[in-house]
Design an enzyme around this catalytic site. Sequence first.
Site, PDB file in Angstrom:
ATOM      1  N   SER A  34       0.803  -1.230   0.000  1.00 53.66           N
ATOM      2  CA  SER A  34       0.000   0.000   0.000  1.00 53.66           C
ATOM      3  C   SER A  34       0.831   1.274   0.000  1.00 53.66           C
ATOM      4  O   SER A  34       0.295   2.356  -0.206  1.00 53.66           O
ATOM      5  CB  SER A  34      -0.949   0.016   1.203  1.00 53.66           C
ATOM      6  OG  SER A  34      -0.229   0.160   2.415  1.00 53.66           O
ATOM      7  N   LYS A  74       1.261   4.813   6.900  1.00 50.84           N
ATOM      8  CA  LYS A  74       0.535   5.660   5.953  1.00 50.84           C
ATOM      9  C   LYS A  74       1.132   7.060   5.959  1.00 50.84           C
ATOM     10  O   LYS A  74       1.967   7.404   6.799  1.00 50.84           O
ATOM     11  CB  LYS A  74      -0.955   5.734   6.307  1.00 50.84           C
ATOM     12  CG  LYS A  74      -1.665   4.388   6.383  1.00 50.84           C
ATOM     13  CD  LYS A  74      -1.723   3.677   5.029  1.00 50.84           C
ATOM     14  CE  LYS A  74      -2.324   2.269   5.166  1.00 50.84           C
ATOM     15  NZ  LYS A  74      -2.281   1.517   3.890  1.00 50.84           N
TER      16      LYS A  74
END
Length: 201
Positions: A34, A74
């Site tokens: 991701s 993230k």
Amino acid sequence: MRKYKDWILFVAIVIPLIIVLRWAISTDIVEGNSMLPNFHNHEMVLTEHITNEFHPPTYNQVVIVDEGSMNIIKRVEGLPGDTLQIKNGRLYRNGKVVNEPYIHEKMASAEPYNTPYDLLHHEYTVPKGHVFVMGDNRNISEDSRYFGPFSYAQIKGEVISEMFPVPTWWMYLVYLGIVGIFVWGFLPSKKNESRILKNRA
């Protein structure tokens, strides 16, 4: 007697130092794709835990956040009060396009999930004391568009460097090196020993 005092002082300095280092800096393993192209699956990253203890998060920080069942890596894209939206494959913050040279590819025109935070179907304003985080590989990332915003308390650290895909045993070599430096500093040099012998003679 002096020899034992030196070792007591050595232990009193080194052990707290190791504890502080272990709290301030840690290693984490990236799981999944991701964060491509900037962080890869099974890659080790170096994380520091000091900055966000004293300063609020900032844009583009790559952080480790506690999702509840696991920690995820993230990038901070929205701060408290920011209104975010995705239009034409671009992220808009407070009505302006965000320059994102770090993302893997242009965002798709369809979200893989439909939540109140997906940004594609409606804009979202980040609440006070929270951040909105997203993965760099937007089209496969489960992030705040899926989980919602994360509170400051859920931020566990800022990623400061990518390392290499090896176990965390290397960190203990760093600690051993630090201990070795201190031991070397406490060992008497030959020059000092010769001076002691001369003084005694």
